[in-house]
Design a protein around this motif. Structure first.
Motif, PDB file in Angstrom:
ATOM      1  N   ILE A 105      -8.203   4.598  -2.897  1.00  0.00           N
ATOM      2  CA  ILE A 105      -7.088   3.656  -3.052  1.00  0.00           C
ATOM      3  C   ILE A 105      -6.886   2.901  -1.737  1.00  0.00           C
ATOM      4  N   LYS A 106      -6.410   1.695  -1.862  1.00  0.00           N
ATOM      5  CA  LYS A 106      -6.020   0.927  -0.674  1.00  0.00           C
ATOM      6  C   LYS A 106      -4.562   0.527  -0.874  1.00  0.00           C
ATOM      7  N   ILE A 107      -3.744   0.724   0.137  1.00  0.00           N
ATOM      8  CA  ILE A 107      -2.329   0.350   0.033  1.00  0.00           C
ATOM      9  C   ILE A 107      -2.055  -0.754   1.046  1.00  0.00           C
ATOM     10  N   ASN A 108      -1.441  -1.794   0.579  1.00  0.00           N
ATOM     11  CA  ASN A 108      -1.097  -2.923   1.435  1.00  0.00           C
ATOM     12  C   ASN A 108       0.431  -2.975   1.569  1.00  0.00           C
ATOM     13  N   TYR A 109       0.901  -2.906   2.810  1.00  0.00           N
ATOM     14  CA  TYR A 109       2.351  -2.884   3.052  1.00  0.00           C
ATOM     15  C   TYR A 109       2.869  -4.224   3.576  1.00  0.00           C
ATOM     16  N   GLU A 110       2.083  -5.248   3.442  1.00  0.00           N
ATOM     17  CA  GLU A 110       2.521  -6.554   3.946  1.00  0.00           C
ATOM     18  C   GLU A 110       3.758  -7.028   3.188  1.00  0.00           C
ATOM     19  N   SER A 111       4.537  -7.847   3.803  1.00  0.00           N
ATOM     20  CA  SER A 111       5.746  -8.453   3.214  1.00  0.00           C
ATOM     21  C   SER A 111       6.759  -7.422   2.736  1.00  0.00           C
ATOM     22  N   GLY A 112       6.717  -6.253   3.338  1.00  0.00           N
ATOM     23  CA  GLY A 112       7.739  -5.251   2.988  1.00  0.00           C
ATOM     24  C   GLY A 112       7.591  -4.667   1.596  1.00  0.00           C
ATOM     25  N   LYS A 113       6.427  -4.842   0.993  1.00  0.00           N
ATOM     26  CA  LYS A 113       6.214  -4.273  -0.334  1.00  0.00           C
ATOM     27  C   LYS A 113       5.014  -3.341  -0.326  1.00  0.00           C
ATOM     28  N   THR A 114       5.036  -2.377  -1.231  1.00  0.00           N
ATOM     29  CA  THR A 114       3.923  -1.449  -1.339  1.00  0.00           C
ATOM     30  C   THR A 114       3.018  -1.903  -2.481  1.00  0.00           C
ATOM     31  N   ARG A 115       1.815  -2.305  -2.126  1.00  0.00           N
ATOM     32  CA  ARG A 115       0.891  -2.737  -3.179  1.00  0.00           C
ATOM     33  C   ARG A 115      -0.312  -1.807  -3.181  1.00  0.00           C
ATOM     34  N   LEU A 116      -0.543  -1.198  -4.350  1.00  0.00           N
ATOM     35  CA  LEU A 116      -1.605  -0.198  -4.460  1.00  0.00           C
ATOM     36  C   LEU A 116      -2.792  -0.776  -5.211  1.00  0.00           C
TER      37      LEU A 116
ATOM     38  N   GLN B 197      -3.470  -6.867   9.037  1.00  0.00           N
ATOM     39  CA  GLN B 197      -2.676  -6.453   7.878  1.00  0.00           C
ATOM     40  C   GLN B 197      -2.280  -4.993   8.003  1.00  0.00           C
ATOM     41  N   CYS B 198      -1.086  -4.688   7.540  1.00  0.00           N
ATOM     42  CA  CYS B 198      -0.606  -3.306   7.582  1.00  0.00           C
ATOM     43  C   CYS B 198      -1.119  -2.593   6.321  1.00  0.00           C
ATOM     44  N   ILE B 199      -2.253  -1.935   6.483  1.00  0.00           N
ATOM     45  CA  ILE B 199      -2.879  -1.335   5.302  1.00  0.00           C
ATOM     46  C   ILE B 199      -3.314   0.097   5.574  1.00  0.00           C
ATOM     47  N   SER B 200      -3.507   0.841   4.503  1.00  0.00           N
ATOM     48  CA  SER B 200      -4.112   2.163   4.625  1.00  0.00           C
ATOM     49  C   SER B 200      -5.078   2.357   3.466  1.00  0.00           C
ATOM     50  N   VAL B 201      -6.077   3.195   3.725  1.00  0.00           N
ATOM     51  CA  VAL B 201      -7.053   3.520   2.684  1.00  0.00           C
ATOM     52  C   VAL B 201      -7.141   5.033   2.591  1.00  0.00           C
ATOM     53  N   SER B 202      -7.104   5.554   1.362  1.00  0.00           N
ATOM     54  CA  SER B 202      -7.291   6.990   1.167  1.00  0.00           C
ATOM     55  C   SER B 202      -8.522   7.216   0.308  1.00  0.00           C
ATOM     56  N   VAL B 203      -9.340   8.161   0.749  1.00  0.00           N
ATOM     57  CA  VAL B 203     -10.568   8.473   0.014  1.00  0.00           C
ATOM     58  C   VAL B 203     -10.590   9.957  -0.306  1.00  0.00           C
ATOM     59  N   MET B 204     -10.821  10.290  -1.563  1.00  0.00           N
ATOM     60  CA  MET B 204     -11.019  11.684  -1.940  1.00  0.00           C
ATOM     61  C   MET B 204     -12.507  11.911  -2.143  1.00  0.00           C
ATOM     62  N   ALA B 205     -13.034  12.937  -1.491  1.00  0.00           N
ATOM     63  CA  ALA B 205     -14.463  13.244  -1.614  1.00  0.00           C
ATOM     64  C   ALA B 205     -14.656  14.743  -1.444  1.00  0.00           C
TER      65      ALA B 205
END
Lengths: 425, 297
Positions: free
Chosen positions: B278-289, B236-244
């Motif tokens: 946060i996790k962002i999923n870019y599958e199917s050409g959409k940005t899902r947060l 899956q085309c995903i990214s995760v951002s963590v603030m710490a």
């Protein structure tokens, strides 16, 4: 992207007719406008190879590739050293006539051209005799051991009306094709200095079973160590980079000074194992050059330093002096300066460079799988068919060879050396 | 670190800024020389060569780094794993191979941080598998930010913004215009637009993804992240951002959360008060947060 043959032809075609092509590298035009290759035996370009040691052997391999595509024939091979003589016979499948004496070769075999890869001190008489015999000549760099021999080769070439090319193969390298264009259009700003070096960690002994330094066999086989035959790394390595500096700057040096010594390989060799030089060019531009054979940390490089950027030609890399900040970062700086604090999209997936992992750098030109020596020989064959080669190509070899020997002189005398008038062309 | 580095040091004059920057640069070079697996002489390369079936002595710094990595592995239930490089190479060279197969299975079973023995008494490390190769790619940038922060503290630099390739950033002090730094996370599908905003003082935001971005915004090396639980690349085309507050923690968790289930992520969040994920999923050409808000757990 990758430079294959097709891409290379596109690159040369894109520059065809440009002033940078015409003034700095007209020989690349031959790839867009090659000579027709007839299929008959009578159309065949017949080549003899003089000197089939390590370099000559490689050149035979190159020529064998051209045999498949350009209707050429390695008609004869020649070497005074029996093992190499035998090896060349095997390498050519016994099809080439083999000789110990090149004079006999050019007398007995009908040839169009010769490729010379013999020791440096042999180049002059071989080239001159071949030109006088009506043959075209591709001679390995550097041209000759003495300034007078270099000039005599040049004069013989002028007199003969034949082609004489000197094997500084970077002249046919795709990286330089792109780099020269970019430098001339000002991508790195005005060029203010060139730094170049060739560092290796090797004893440079080609043959170990010669009985040691100073024996007749060692003088013959490891000829690069002996002052009578070679200026060592100055002629065998430096010459390449001196040619590049002249080419990039479009000029010849005004003067050179330098110093050299043997400080590590004290095995009886007569040529330096390290040296450093400074060439001064018109426009108060300097080339610094150093060479060492006891440390390889720095490898080899030619750095073209401009006010806006740097090109590293040996590694195909270009660096900007002031690379643009990432867009988000620029906005952040603007906000800070403007006393604002709004959200800026500055985080996200890791940015990676297009080029190899060298911070701030990018490729000058895409990676390539083309052998510049092979391209040079292909050019040579084309020029033979056309009957002429760009004069500038020969002049590049001449100037590099002259200044190689003047640089050697500078290291030996400790003086600031300029070019005597008799060697100016 | 294989990426670009930027530092904004507001409020310092040119000479002072230059001095601070040079010290930072020197530290980054030192860390790179120590931790890069691309350098044959680095401590990590040395360790990778020497530690199989024998105790390899570590200096205090490398010992602490390895200890931190084992801690990261523990709190993420094995998701943070610095030993998976050989599997990455396997997939690079065998893209069309179907699994399971013996080669893949043998390789997979021979990797994992359980194959590492760290001795506190001897300050040494030992690998129990010949295939093991430690790669600190998911750790190094966070560690460098940690060390840069130490420099800034020592030099009494109160305000700074430091970035490694935009995926690992450190925001120090308050924004010069007042208030926290507002760090937007770029929407890969709409470059220049933020998909989420972190507000931060003295802390770090780390983003991990299974793709990289080039200058032209093009996606590169998709599927370079290996799921340690399955041994296959994350598709899956995903990214995760963590603030710490800690850059190292942010770095390790963002890497691990890419392959962790929501349930497991929440288990980690429960152990800390000051994380935002946060996790962002870019599958199917959409940005899902997806925002991981532990209040909802």
């Amino acid at each position: 992207m990758y430079i294959d043959r097709r891409k290379f032809l596109e690159m040369t075609a894109a520059l065809a007719g440009s002033s940078v092509m015409a003034t700095t590298m007209p020989w690349f035009n031959v790839f867009n406008n090659p000579a027709p290759v007839g299929k008959n035996a009578s159309d065949r370009v017949r080549i003899g190879v003089i000197g089939v040691g390590s370099r000559g052997r490689g050149l035979i391999y190159n020529l064998q590739e051209l045999e498949n595509t350009m209707n050429i024939e390695i008609a004869a091979v020649c070497d005074t050293y029996e093992p190499h003589y035998q090896r060349a016979i095997e390498q050519t499948g016994g099809n080439a006539d083999a000789f110990f004496d090149y004079r006999e070769m050019i007398e007995k075999v009908e040839l169009d051209a010769v490729v010379i890869a013999s020791p440096l001190h042999e180049h002059a008489h071989q080239t001159i005799n071949c030109l006088n015999a009506g043959l075209h000549v591709f001679c390995e760099k550097s041209m000759a051991r003495t300034l007078d021999d270099v000039k005599a080769m040049y004069d013989a070439w002028k007199e003969s009306g034949k082609i004489m090319l000197i094997g500084h193969q970077r002249l046919f390298n795709p990286v330089y094709l792109d780099a020269l264009e970019r430098i001339h259009r000002g991508d790195i700003g005005p060029v203010t200095m060139i730094r170049a070096w060739w560092h290796r960690n090797t004893d440079w002994v080609f043959y170990t079973d010669t009985g040691g330094r100073g024996t007749p066999l060692d003088r013959q086989r490891n000829w690069r160590f002996y002052d009578e035959y070679s200026a060592g790394m100055i002629t065998e390595l430096g010459s390449h980079h001196f040619q590049v500096a002249n080419w990039v700057l479009g000029n010849r040096p005004l003067s050179v000074m330098g110093s050299g010594s043997i400080n590590f390989f004290t095995d009886g060799r007569e040529v330096y194992d390290n040296f450093a030089m400074v060439f001064k060019y018109p426009g108060d531009i300097h080339l610094t050059y150093d060479c060492i054979t006891s440390n390889k940390h720095n490898g080899l490089q030619v750095q073209i330093l401009g006010n806006d950027g740097t090109m590293e030609l040996e590694s195909n890399m270009q660096f900007e002096e002031f690379p643009a900040d990432p867009p988000g970062l620029e906005d952040l700086i603007k906000q800070i300066l403007g006393g604002e604090n709004e959200v800026i999209p500055i985080g996200g997936a890791t940015w990676i460079p297009d080029a190899p992992l060298r911070l701030g750098g990018k490729y000058i030109t895409p990676d390539y799988a083309l052998d510049d020596t092979l391209l040079y020989l292909e050019g040579f064959v084309n020029f033979i068919r056309k009957g002429a080669a760009p004069e500038k190509l020969t002049n590049e070899g001449y100037h590099a060879s002259i200044w190689t020997l003047l640089a050697e002189q500078a290291t030996k005398t400790g003086e600031l050396v300029t070019c005597p008038e008799k060697y100016l062309i | 670190m294989g990426t670009r580095f930027n530092a904004i040091l507001p409020g310092l004059d040119y000479d002072e800024g230059d001095r601070v920057f040079l010290l930072i640069k020197r530290e980054i070079s030192r860390i790179e020389g120590k931790l890069s697996r691309f350098r044959r002489e680095s401590d990590i390369s040395e360790m990778n060569r020497a530690a199989f079936h024998q105790d390899c002595m570590l200096d205090d710094e490398l010992y602490d780094i390895m200890k931190a990595c084992l801690f990261g592995n523990e709190i993420t239930s094995g998701a943070f794993d610095i030993t998976l490089r050989p599997l990455m190479e396997y997939w690079k060279n065998n893209q069309n191979v179907s699994v399971p197969n013996d080669n893949w299975d043998n390789l997979r079973c021979s990797l994992g941080m359980q194959q590492i023995e760290l001795s506190e008494a001897g300050k040494s490390i030992r690998y129990n598998s010949a295939n093991l190769e430690v790669d600190l790619g998911g750790f190094g940038k966070g560690y460098a930010l940690e060390k840069i922060n130490e420099i800034l503290v020592n030099l009494k630099v109160k305000c700074a913004f430091i970035s490694f390739g935009e995926s690992s950033v450190l925001a120090k002090g308050e924004h010069p215009a007042g208030g926290p730094w507002k760090i937007g996370i770029n929407d890969y599908l709409k470059p220049g637009k933020s998909v989420y905003r972190f507000e931060i003082n003295d802390g770090s935001v780390s983003t991990s993804s299974n793709f990289f971005l080039t200058d032209h915004g093009t996606l590169k090396n998709h599927m370079h992240v290996i799921d340690p639980f399955t041994g296959i690349p994350v598709e899956q085309c995903i990214s995760v951002s963590v603030m710490a507050p800690s850059p190292v923690l942010a770095e390790m968790l963002s890497t691990a959360f890419l392959v962790m289930s929501d349930e497991k992520i929440f288990e980690v969040l429960d152990q800390y008060d000051d994380l935002e994920v946060i996790k962002i999923n870019y599958e199917s050409g959409k940005t899902r947060l997806k925002l991981y808000d532990k209040i909802n757990t």
